[in-house]
Design a protein around this motif. Sequence first.
Motif, short mmCIF file in Angstrom:
data_model
loop_
_atom_site.label_atom_id
_atom_site.label_comp_id
_atom_site.label_asym_id
_atom_site.label_seq_id
_atom_site.Cartn_x
_atom_site.Cartn_y
_atom_site.Cartn_z
N LEU A 1 -65.45 49.51 28.88
CA LEU A 1 -66.85 49.77 28.56
C LEU A 1 -67.77 48.69 29.11
O LEU A 1 -68.93 48.96 29.46
CB LEU A 1 -67.02 49.89 27.05
N ASP A 2 -67.28 47.45 29.22
CA ASP A 2 -68.09 46.39 29.82
C ASP A 2 -68.41 46.73 31.28
O ASP A 2 -69.55 46.52 31.74
CB ASP A 2 -67.36 45.05 29.75
N HIS A 3 -67.42 47.22 32.03
CA HIS A 3 -67.66 47.58 33.43
C HIS A 3 -68.56 48.82 33.53
O HIS A 3 -69.43 48.89 34.41
CB HIS A 3 -66.33 47.83 34.14
N LEU A 4 -68.36 49.78 32.64
CA LEU A 4 -69.21 50.97 32.64
C LEU A 4 -70.66 50.59 32.30
O LEU A 4 -71.61 51.14 32.88
CB LEU A 4 -68.69 51.99 31.64
N ALA A 5 -70.84 49.66 31.38
CA ALA A 5 -72.19 49.20 31.04
C ALA A 5 -72.83 48.49 32.24
O ALA A 5 -74.04 48.64 32.49
CB ALA A 5 -72.14 48.26 29.83
N ALA A 6 -72.04 47.72 32.99
CA ALA A 6 -72.57 47.06 34.18
C ALA A 6 -73.02 48.09 35.21
O ALA A 6 -74.05 47.90 35.89
CB ALA A 6 -71.51 46.13 34.77
N GLY B 1 -69.53 60.29 28.99
CA GLY B 1 -70.90 59.83 29.17
C GLY B 1 -71.57 59.56 27.84
O GLY B 1 -72.36 58.61 27.70
N SER B 2 -71.24 60.36 26.82
CA SER B 2 -71.75 60.11 25.48
C SER B 2 -71.10 58.87 24.87
O SER B 2 -71.76 58.08 24.19
CB SER B 2 -71.50 61.33 24.59
N VAL B 3 -69.81 58.69 25.11
CA VAL B 3 -69.13 57.46 24.65
C VAL B 3 -69.84 56.24 25.22
O VAL B 3 -70.11 55.25 24.50
CB VAL B 3 -67.65 57.47 25.07
N GLN B 4 -70.16 56.29 26.51
CA GLN B 4 -70.91 55.18 27.13
C GLN B 4 -72.27 55.00 26.49
O GLN B 4 -72.74 53.87 26.30
CB GLN B 4 -71.09 55.45 28.62
N GLY B 5 -72.92 56.12 26.18
CA GLY B 5 -74.25 56.04 25.57
C GLY B 5 -74.23 55.37 24.21
O GLY B 5 -75.09 54.53 23.90
N TRP B 6 -73.25 55.73 23.37
CA TRP B 6 -73.13 55.09 22.07
C TRP B 6 -72.90 53.59 22.21
O TRP B 6 -73.42 52.78 21.42
CB TRP B 6 -71.99 55.71 21.27
N ASP B 7 -72.14 53.22 23.23
CA ASP B 7 -71.93 51.78 23.47
C ASP B 7 -73.21 51.12 23.94
O ASP B 7 -73.55 50.00 23.51
CB ASP B 7 -70.83 51.61 24.52
N ALA B 8 -73.96 51.82 24.79
CA ALA B 8 -75.18 51.23 25.38
C ALA B 8 -76.25 50.98 24.33
O ALA B 8 -76.93 49.94 24.35
CB ALA B 8 -75.72 52.15 26.47
#
Length: 574
Positions: A72-77, A99-106
């Motif tokens: 998730l750190d790399h996806l956030a980058a 993409g939603s998983v990434q959004g919740w992290d963001a």
Amino acid sequence: MRWIESGDVRLAVFEEGDPDDPTILLIHGYPDTHRVWDEVAELLRDRFHVVRYDVRGAGDSGAPRDNGHYTLDHLAADLVAVLDAIGKPAVHLVGHDWGSVQGWDAVARPGLRDRLISFTGFGGPGVAQTTSFVRRGRRRDVAGQLARSWYIGAFQTPYLPELAWRTVMPGLLERTLRLDGVQPRPGHPAPTLEKDAANGLWLYRRNIGDRTGEAEPDIGVPVQLIDATRDRFVSPGLVAWLGRGVRRFWHRRIAAGHWAQRSHPAVVARMIAEFAEHTDGGPAARSLRAALVEEGRRAFQDRLVVITGAGSGIGRATARAFAAHGAEVVCADLDAEAAARTAEDLAGTAHAVRVDVADAAQMEDFARNIQTEYGVPDIVVNNAGIAVSGGFLDHSVDDWRRTIDVNLWGVVHGCRLFAAQMVERGEGGHIVNIASLAAFAPSRLLPAYSTSKAAVKMLSDCLRAELAGKGIGVSAICPGFVSTRIAHNATFVGDDDLREAAERGLERRGYPPERVAAHILRAVHRDQPVVPVNAEGKIGYALSRISPGAMRGLARLSGVSERAVSRRNKPIDR
């Protein structure tokens, strides 16, 4: 399309619409590419600057040299790199599946969350939220979600998942799409599916694990959850958990499977647009207001309820009950003055409309005007009805025609017109049809009335079966004897003594219409199919199922004037 560098990965970014318009950034899931959003992007690009990109390892984007770089750190980058390229202070983020998983992290990540105006997610819960749910949720709910997530454990195994994606999984994916009402088309599934699926396995292998030390995040970004109620991968228990820690949370429902943006693109695009426009400072659409989750909200707050026959009796009591629970109510009745009195008496917003439910043209205009002036109803109560009492041979053709026109055709018109609006809107709804104890308890005194109410109950059962897949509930309410003015307003044929006896009987029964209204609200809340009301209603319904013959025997005990029958029973001149 343009290329953006993020570490050792080159991302393919796609843009549509006017860059000066508010930006909506769409992130796809696994094992999709940006093409899963084609239909939604086309519907949004006239009002918004729409940006999509293939995540690392998918579609036209490159894959990292190190499989450990799918965290998730790399996806956030990667997301930060795309935001930098867009060059705006903040955007609206939309994610599906991973993409939603990434959004919740963001939205929980310091620095990144400040660049998001809003977040809309569906088909993918956040890792932190899922971990919290597994640790603290009810055992039954957790077990249900784990059963749906069996594939996540399978993806952790070496070699076999890659082999499956080279052999059987593409066909299985296509069948799953079709079961969700999604027809494969060019671009989805992508021609790069085998490669994308193999690369994307590392999303699960690098992010799904032991995160027990993490607390539930505090999320200040406005979040809209689109709950696809037929999603085979996300359970209702997990969905209900996701709003924890979100300060401003909207929970909207759509009767769709996992790929709702493919099966219902117009509905998903409208929800995204309404939320973006509202969080940009615009007014909230009614359905968006109704979806806001907050303390102290009444059960039907911001719901639009249409009630026919609202001028008196059960209709009037039902209008009062819904208004008391926060609904905006349209009070419809053949008697315009009675409808107006009901509307004036309600707490909150109410409207009075005159309509003859038996008139198809009037009902067409009525339904169209309701949609234009107030919106699509969330709940429709088809309550208007009349009664003709007397023996079958005392009923004229006009008695039968008027009874069927109001009691059955009036319900048919209400169901047909408003159900079509609810289906087109795509956010569910509920239809309540007022039947009667007479629907399953035959009587020598009420042949036309009983026939019409039995038809209403059967219509409700048929409609419930058809609309279940659309997220629209249908309930048939079957009251016994209720202390209303129905006997006073009824037509009595063949025996003049029937009216006085009926009025006295209903008055002595002492069962107020307000108690029927309470059953109606409960039926909507619980989505109950058939609701017999009061003692005789419940006993009659049970007896009709246990011993129909006993019900037929009881029907013979109804007192009908034989003299009246004989007066009308004359030989027919052939």
